[in-house]
Design a protein around this motif. Sequence first.
Motif, mmCIF file in Angstrom:
data_model
loop_
_atom_site.group_PDB
_atom_site.id
_atom_site.type_symbol
_atom_site.label_atom_id
_atom_site.label_comp_id
_atom_site.label_asym_id
_atom_site.label_seq_id
_atom_site.Cartn_x
_atom_site.Cartn_y
_atom_site.Cartn_z
ATOM 1 N N MET A 138 -10.055 -30.292 -29.832
ATOM 2 C CA MET A 138 -9.216 -31.375 -29.623
ATOM 3 C C MET A 138 -7.897 -30.853 -28.760
ATOM 4 O O MET A 138 -7.429 -29.698 -29.055
ATOM 5 C CB MET A 138 -8.967 -32.105 -30.874
ATOM 6 N N ILE A 139 -7.541 -31.883 -27.862
ATOM 7 C CA ILE A 139 -6.174 -31.715 -27.325
ATOM 8 C C ILE A 139 -5.360 -32.399 -28.025
ATOM 9 O O ILE A 139 -5.184 -33.442 -28.195
ATOM 10 C CB ILE A 139 -6.385 -31.886 -25.694
ATOM 11 N N ASP A 143 -6.290 -38.357 -27.595
ATOM 12 C CA ASP A 143 -7.701 -38.465 -28.475
ATOM 13 C C ASP A 143 -8.730 -37.967 -27.368
ATOM 14 O O ASP A 143 -9.892 -38.111 -27.538
ATOM 15 C CB ASP A 143 -8.020 -40.172 -28.526
ATOM 16 N N LYS A 144 -8.267 -36.757 -26.584
ATOM 17 C CA LYS A 144 -9.338 -36.232 -25.926
ATOM 18 C C LYS A 144 -9.842 -34.769 -26.369
ATOM 19 O O LYS A 144 -9.074 -34.396 -27.223
ATOM 20 C CB LYS A 144 -9.073 -35.982 -24.565
ATOM 21 N N PHE A 145 -10.719 -34.239 -25.933
ATOM 22 C CA PHE A 145 -11.432 -32.973 -26.309
ATOM 23 C C PHE A 145 -11.665 -32.061 -24.940
ATOM 24 O O PHE A 145 -11.987 -32.659 -24.046
ATOM 25 C CB PHE A 145 -12.657 -33.269 -27.333
ATOM 26 N N ASN A 247 -12.284 -27.733 -35.434
ATOM 27 C CA ASN A 247 -12.042 -27.631 -33.984
ATOM 28 C C ASN A 247 -10.630 -28.109 -33.475
ATOM 29 O O ASN A 247 -10.471 -28.944 -32.703
ATOM 30 C CB ASN A 247 -13.107 -28.745 -33.223
ATOM 31 N N SER A 248 -9.525 -27.556 -34.221
ATOM 32 C CA SER A 248 -8.298 -27.916 -33.819
ATOM 33 C C SER A 248 -7.448 -26.566 -33.526
ATOM 34 O O SER A 248 -6.343 -26.688 -33.957
ATOM 35 C CB SER A 248 -7.573 -28.516 -34.898
ATOM 36 N N VAL A 249 -7.999 -25.487 -32.818
ATOM 37 C CA VAL A 249 -7.144 -24.427 -32.558
ATOM 38 C C VAL A 249 -6.049 -24.434 -31.770
ATOM 39 O O VAL A 249 -5.011 -23.734 -31.945
ATOM 40 C CB VAL A 249 -7.973 -23.384 -32.049
ATOM 41 N N LEU A 250 -6.056 -25.587 -31.042
ATOM 42 C CA LEU A 250 -4.863 -25.735 -30.064
ATOM 43 C C LEU A 250 -3.654 -26.324 -30.952
ATOM 44 O O LEU A 250 -2.546 -26.309 -30.532
ATOM 45 C CB LEU A 250 -5.245 -26.787 -29.099
ATOM 46 N N LEU A 251 -3.833 -26.731 -32.305
ATOM 47 C CA LEU A 251 -2.848 -27.041 -33.020
ATOM 48 C C LEU A 251 -1.884 -25.991 -33.652
ATOM 49 O O LEU A 251 -0.590 -26.114 -34.002
ATOM 50 C CB LEU A 251 -3.175 -28.047 -34.013
ATOM 51 N N ILE A 252 -2.541 -24.669 -33.659
ATOM 52 C CA ILE A 252 -1.794 -23.789 -34.350
ATOM 53 C C ILE A 252 -0.518 -23.419 -33.668
ATOM 54 O O ILE A 252 0.386 -22.859 -34.096
ATOM 55 C CB ILE A 252 -2.903 -22.417 -34.422
ATOM 56 N N PRO A 253 -0.547 -23.243 -32.147
ATOM 57 C CA PRO A 253 0.649 -22.902 -31.687
ATOM 58 C C PRO A 253 1.887 -23.684 -31.943
ATOM 59 O O PRO A 253 3.022 -23.475 -32.012
ATOM 60 C CB PRO A 253 0.471 -22.846 -30.066
ATOM 61 N N GLY A 315 3.157 -31.272 -35.740
ATOM 62 C CA GLY A 315 1.416 -31.249 -35.794
ATOM 63 C C GLY A 315 0.928 -32.546 -36.254
ATOM 64 O O GLY A 315 -0.185 -32.767 -35.785
ATOM 65 N N VAL A 316 1.471 -33.163 -37.420
ATOM 66 C CA VAL A 316 1.069 -34.361 -37.805
ATOM 67 C C VAL A 316 0.960 -35.492 -36.379
ATOM 68 O O VAL A 316 -0.110 -36.171 -36.523
ATOM 69 C CB VAL A 316 1.845 -35.036 -39.021
ATOM 70 N N VAL A 317 2.089 -35.656 -35.566
ATOM 71 C CA VAL A 317 1.920 -36.501 -34.690
ATOM 72 C C VAL A 317 0.900 -35.951 -33.466
ATOM 73 O O VAL A 317 0.343 -36.633 -32.847
ATOM 74 C CB VAL A 317 3.839 -36.466 -34.087
#
Length: 320
Positions: A138-139, A143-145, A247-253, A315-317
Amino acid sequence: MDIKNLTITMLMAFIIVVIIGPIFLPMLHRLKFGQTVRDDGPQTHLAKNGTPTMGGIMFMIAITITVLFRAKLDSDIFVGLVCMLGFGLVGFLDDFIIIKMRRSLGLKPWQKIAMQFVISGYVAFYQYTSSPAASKIMIPFTDKFLDLGILYVPIMMFIIIGTVNAVNLTDGLDGLASGITAVVSTFFVAFALFVAKDAGVATFAAATVGGCIGFLVFNVNPAKVFMGDTGSMALGGAVVAFAVLTNSVLLIPIVGGIYFAEALSVIIQVTYFKKTGKRIFKMAPLHHHFEQCGWPETKVVFIFWIVAIILAWIGVVAGF
């Protein structure tokens, strides 16, 4: 899995750590598993010499037991536990060699990276082959991947190893890594429950929250025990497992921004020093810079916790 059951999961892990602590700490003292504080670190830390380390074993046990009892044992949960325990084992070997074999650097760099390479490769390959859509991540804020395709495995291995080592660098003050990871794991409880609809990961993350808070009972300033590389690398493995499996590794930073600020401060400091012979920060990682600026350790930890909470809401947003 609902909020009530996840709360029970957190409490179970918390209680196990609190019960294990009074048994485990005297054992560490008897085995003389004491921390040796670096002479070139903050002088205020010299008083911590001899404080038992490798306390991360306490929450590793608690999280594992809780997950085994509270989660449906499927392949995702197995891989998540392998990620946490595998990286925890790398940290344990590093700690053990330093303490018992009197080697200042523990594992040799090639040994450490080789083991991290194997674990990250296993986790990345599992996720890549788990479903046709597994390579799509996920980006944030959309709502895109992003479909990484065949590059998924090497990119994910890089992210996994980078995240684990960033969490490891964050462990330098009493209660810092455990408190921040409790916040990050709370985010992933919510994300796994409401967005990814993955009850297993939500349970795993909830157990990690409970384990971290339980460990804080013994780890807040003045710490009675340190988690060591054993604990910090295990927590890094747990956090990255939550992200990979959803599938949310881009949220980690974003959510784990403190981790990456710590790692980035070290990279910047080392690179700049090699090029110029000068330092940008008074000391790296970043938490030591603020100590050298005169902040009490407790203030640094508290401010970093607050920042972690703010980042979790961002991150919630980004993720919801």
